[in-house]
Design a protein around this motif. Sequence first.
Motif, PDB file in Angstrom:
ATOM      1  N   ASP A  97       0.846  -1.194   0.000  1.00  0.00           N
ATOM      2  CA  ASP A  97       0.000   0.000   0.000  1.00  0.00           C
ATOM      3  C   ASP A  97       0.886   1.252   0.000  1.00  0.00           C
ATOM      4  O   ASP A  97       1.683   1.454   0.924  1.00  0.00           O
ATOM      5  N   GLN A 124       4.478   5.342   2.604  1.00  0.00           N
ATOM      6  CA  GLN A 124       4.770   6.743   2.906  1.00  0.00           C
ATOM      7  C   GLN A 124       4.807   6.979   4.415  1.00  0.00           C
ATOM      8  O   GLN A 124       5.674   7.683   4.922  1.00  0.00           O
ATOM      9  N   PHE A 125       3.844   6.368   5.109  1.00  0.00           N
ATOM     10  CA  PHE A 125       3.829   6.462   6.575  1.00  0.00           C
ATOM     11  C   PHE A 125       5.121   5.896   7.156  1.00  0.00           C
ATOM     12  O   PHE A 125       5.718   6.474   8.077  1.00  0.00           O
ATOM     13  N   SER A 148       0.235   4.312   0.672  1.00  0.00           N
ATOM     14  CA  SER A 148       0.047   5.188   1.835  1.00  0.00           C
ATOM     15  C   SER A 148       0.787   4.637   3.050  1.00  0.00           C
ATOM     16  O   SER A 148       1.349   5.407   3.848  1.00  0.00           O
TER      17      SER A 148
END
Length: 211
Positions: A43, A48-49, A45
């Motif tokens: 994923d 990025q986290f 996102s």
Amino acid sequence: MTTAIDLDKLDLAALLCSRVCHDVISPVGAIVNGLEVLEDEDDPSMKQFALELIAKSARQASARLQFARLAFGAAGSAGAQIDTGDAENVARGFIVDDRTSLDWQVPRALLPKNRVKLLLNLLLVAGSTIPRGGRIAVSGEGDGFRLRTEGSHARIPAHLPTLLAGQVSEDGQIDAHAIQPHYTGLLAREVGVTIAFSMDGEVVLIEAAAA
């Protein structure tokens, strides 16, 4: 009843090392967790986290190690001096966050290393008086320092004056948490400074003045 703290050099060194490890293990562990997420997640996102977590934690680990190098390390040979500007930089990196601010009013100068180490350790002592965060103001007072903390639930922990004086309750133990104020007291006596506490409402004053 209290009794004088009697630690041999090996125990003192071991406990200080434990204190440093305690400070850096959390951000290092977060870096490891972030790397695991990068390996296991597809994923975007989440990736990025993980990258943001790794970057933030790496900054924290670096700041804590730089602080420890000056506050606990040798910082040069015997008789060396430390620039208070460098001390301010590492202090800001270690202390300032979304809960705590630092007002630094110590004139820039080259001071004997143990006096600067005392200042940095006093900042840690000051931080323990505002458990929920707040403001720390520090200024140079002749041969000593004056620290003022203000914050919600500010208090002077009962054990602090005793540990700074080189004593401990008879049933107490010196561990990685208690070693830092004890070490601060050792530094104070080494440079000929006495440390006094006072409190007014939610303001704590710590004065380190020439004995």
